[in-house]
Design an enzyme around this catalytic site. Structure first.
Site, PDB file in Angstrom:
ATOM      1  N   PRO A  11       0.794  -1.228   0.000  1.00 46.98           N
ATOM      2  CA  PRO A  11       0.000   0.000   0.000  1.00 46.98           C
ATOM      3  C   PRO A  11       0.827   1.280   0.000  1.00 46.98           C
ATOM      4  CG  PRO A  11      -0.060  -1.071   2.144  1.00 46.98           C
ATOM      5  CD  PRO A  11       0.579  -2.040   1.200  1.00 46.98           C
ATOM      6  N   ASN A  12       0.309   2.240  -0.744  1.00 45.07           N
ATOM      7  CA  ASN A  12       0.848   3.603  -0.835  1.00 45.07           C
ATOM      8  C   ASN A  12       2.123   3.712  -1.664  1.00 45.07           C
ATOM      9  OD1 ASN A  12      -1.201   4.874   0.844  1.00 45.07           O
ATOM     10  ND2 ASN A  12      -0.285   3.726   2.520  1.00 45.07           N
ATOM     11  N   ARG A  19       4.820  11.162  -2.522  1.00 38.51           N
ATOM     12  CA  ARG A  19       4.607  10.821  -1.111  1.00 38.51           C
ATOM     13  C   ARG A  19       5.870  11.111  -0.288  1.00 38.51           C
ATOM     14  NH1 ARG A  19       4.752   4.624   1.103  1.00 38.51           N
ATOM     15  NH2 ARG A  19       4.058   5.128   3.188  1.00 38.51           N
ATOM     16  N   TYR A  24      11.131   9.236   1.101  1.00 37.90           N
ATOM     17  CA  TYR A  24      11.152   8.189   0.068  1.00 37.90           C
ATOM     18  C   TYR A  24      11.826   8.613  -1.234  1.00 37.90           C
ATOM     19  CZ  TYR A  24       7.885   5.981   3.275  1.00 37.90           C
ATOM     20  OH  TYR A  24       7.321   5.423   4.395  1.00 37.90           O
ATOM     21  N   ASN A  75       8.284  -5.262  -0.823  1.00 38.44           N
ATOM     22  CA  ASN A  75       8.116  -4.085   0.025  1.00 38.44           C
ATOM     23  C   ASN A  75       6.640  -4.050   0.375  1.00 38.44           C
ATOM     24  OD1 ASN A  75       7.901  -1.687   1.325  1.00 38.44           O
ATOM     25  ND2 ASN A  75       9.021  -0.484  -0.214  1.00 38.44           N
ATOM     26  N   ALA A  78       3.140  -0.622   4.878  1.00 37.03           N
ATOM     27  CA  ALA A  78       2.700  -0.697   6.272  1.00 37.03           C
ATOM     28  C   ALA A  78       2.207  -2.091   6.665  1.00 37.03           C
ATOM     29  CB  ALA A  78       1.602   0.338   6.517  1.00 37.03           C
ATOM     30  N   HIS A  81       4.207  -4.247   9.091  1.00 37.91           N
ATOM     31  CA  HIS A  81       4.150  -4.109  10.553  1.00 37.91           C
ATOM     32  C   HIS A  81       2.893  -4.720  11.159  1.00 37.91           C
ATOM     33  CE1 HIS A  81       7.344  -1.429   9.443  1.00 37.91           C
ATOM     34  NE2 HIS A  81       6.522  -0.612   8.806  1.00 37.91           N
ATOM     35  N   ASP A  88       2.145 -15.697   7.033  1.00 40.18           N
ATOM     36  CA  ASP A  88       1.712 -17.076   6.758  1.00 40.18           C
ATOM     37  C   ASP A  88       1.864 -17.435   5.284  1.00 40.18           C
ATOM     38  OD1 ASP A  88       1.087 -17.394   9.423  1.00 40.18           O
ATOM     39  OD2 ASP A  88      -1.096 -17.293   9.157  1.00 40.18           O
ATOM     40  N   GLU A 100      12.560  -9.177   2.373  1.00 41.08           N
ATOM     41  CA  GLU A 100      11.810  -7.979   2.782  1.00 41.08           C
ATOM     42  C   GLU A 100      12.634  -6.743   2.396  1.00 41.08           C
ATOM     43  OE1 GLU A 100      10.648  -7.945   6.950  1.00 41.08           O
ATOM     44  OE2 GLU A 100      10.706  -5.765   6.969  1.00 41.08           O
ATOM     45  N   HIS A 102      12.759  -2.358   2.164  1.00 41.45           N
ATOM     46  CA  HIS A 102      12.218  -1.034   2.468  1.00 41.45           C
ATOM     47  C   HIS A 102      13.120   0.035   1.886  1.00 41.45           C
ATOM     48  CE1 HIS A 102       9.312  -2.779   5.140  1.00 41.45           C
ATOM     49  NE2 HIS A 102      10.288  -3.492   5.675  1.00 41.45           N
ATOM     50  N   ILE A 103      12.495   1.081   1.412  1.00 44.33           N
ATOM     51  CA  ILE A 103      13.238   2.227   0.885  1.00 44.33           C
ATOM     52  C   ILE A 103      13.907   2.973   2.039  1.00 44.33           C
ATOM     53  CG2 ILE A 103      12.972   4.458  -0.280  1.00 44.33           C
ATOM     54  CD1 ILE A 103      10.529   3.110  -1.766  1.00 44.33           C
ATOM     55  N   SER A 104      13.141   3.226   3.083  1.00 41.75           N
ATOM     56  CA  SER A 104      13.657   3.974   4.238  1.00 41.75           C
ATOM     57  C   SER A 104      14.253   3.006   5.259  1.00 41.75           C
ATOM     58  CB  SER A 104      12.522   4.775   4.880  1.00 41.75           C
ATOM     59  OG  SER A 104      11.535   3.904   5.413  1.00 41.75           O
ATOM     60  N   ARG A 109      13.162   5.223  12.336  1.00 35.47           N
ATOM     61  CA  ARG A 109      11.901   5.972  12.278  1.00 35.47           C
ATOM     62  C   ARG A 109      11.033   5.654  13.515  1.00 35.47           C
ATOM     63  NH1 ARG A 109       9.307   5.312   6.558  1.00 35.47           N
ATOM     64  NH2 ARG A 109       8.052   7.037   7.389  1.00 35.47           N
ATOM     65  N   ARG A 113       7.344   1.203  13.407  1.00 36.60           N
ATOM     66  CA  ARG A 113       7.952   0.624  12.194  1.00 36.60           C
ATOM     67  C   ARG A 113       9.106  -0.331  12.513  1.00 36.60           C
ATOM     68  NH1 ARG A 113       5.550   3.815   8.166  1.00 36.60           N
ATOM     69  NH2 ARG A 113       5.145   5.905   8.941  1.00 36.60           N
TER      70      ARG A 113
HETATM   71  C1  DQA Z   1       8.286   1.392   3.695  1.00 33.01           C
HETATM   72  C2  DQA Z   1       8.370   1.599   5.216  1.00 33.01           C
HETATM   73  C3  DQA Z   1       7.022   1.322   5.865  1.00 33.01           C
HETATM   74  O1  DQA Z   1       7.107   1.527   7.268  1.00 33.01           O
HETATM   75  C4  DQA Z   1       5.966   2.238   5.305  1.00 33.01           C
HETATM   76  O2  DQA Z   1       4.704   1.930   5.853  1.00 33.01           O
HETATM   77  C5  DQA Z   1       5.921   2.225   3.803  1.00 33.01           C
HETATM   78  C6  DQA Z   1       7.184   2.226   3.080  1.00 33.01           C
HETATM   79  C7  DQA Z   1       9.600   1.736   2.997  1.00 33.01           C
HETATM   80  O3  DQA Z   1       9.776   1.322   1.860  1.00 33.01           O
HETATM   81  O4  DQA Z   1      10.442   2.439   3.569  1.00 33.01           O
HETATM   82  O5  DQA Z   1       4.866   2.290   3.204  1.00 33.01           O
HETATM   83  O6  DQA Z   1       8.014   0.022   3.453  1.00 33.01           O
END
Ligand code: DQA
Length: 146
Positions: A11-12, A19, A24, A75, A78, A81, A88, A100, A102-104, A109, A113
């Site tokens: 998501p997002n 964003r 990001y 990725n 959210a 978390h 599963d 897994e 993540h960009i950040s 943070r 997270r």
């Molecule tokens: C994220 C980090 C997550 O905590 C956040 O909810 C995202 C982006 C990242 O790529 O840094 O949507 O996965």
């Protein structure tokens, strides 16, 4: 024969570029996809890049990866978390390697997270390198699927 890697986005992540660019960066998801396809071609990997804002889509795509792919970079945004369903699903396709991404740097943070529901089911975690995190995951998948 080239190996298929699913690169899944939650998501997002469709909002990348607009964003929170201070966190990001300015690249769009289409830019990240282009970078992944280019890196994949150089590594001899066939990258299938997808994004959904819906948890169930991600679950179904992990199941599909179990049939069609040699590895997954995810990725989960959210859902990382919160999602026992993704944990599963990753377990359900074991031993398929899932990384897994993540960009950040989620550990630098907010505290909410710092916890990942999916990390215990994953082969490894890459975070904090900006969009380069995806490329590092592809390189790792290339190495561990050789
Ligand atoms: C994220 C980090 C997550 O905590 C956040 O909810 C995202 C982006 C990242 O790529 O840094 O949507 O996965």
């Amino acid at each position: 024969m080239s190996k298929t890697i699913f690169v899944l986005n939650g998501p997002n992540l469709n909002m990348l570029g607009k964003r929170e660019p201070g966190i990001y960066g300015g690249k769009t998801l289409a830019d990240v996809e282009a970078d992944c396809l280019k890196a994949g071609a150089e590594l001899g990997l066939d990258v299938d890049f997808r994004q959904s804002n819906h948890e169930g889509d991600l679950v179904s795509w992990i199941h599909e990866a179990g049939e069609k792919a040699v590895g997954v970079a995810i990725n989960a945004g959210a859902y990382t978390h919160t999602s026992i369903a993704l944990h599963d699903a990753i377990k359900a396709v074991s031993p398929l390697p899932v990384i897994e991404v993540h960009i950040s740097n989620v550990h630098a943070r907010e505290e909410f997270r710092h916890k990942s529901m999916i990390a215990p089911a994953c082969k490894g975690v890459i975070c904090g390198f900006g969009p380069q995190s995806y490329i590092l995951a592809l390189q790792a998948l290339k190495t561990i699927t050789q």
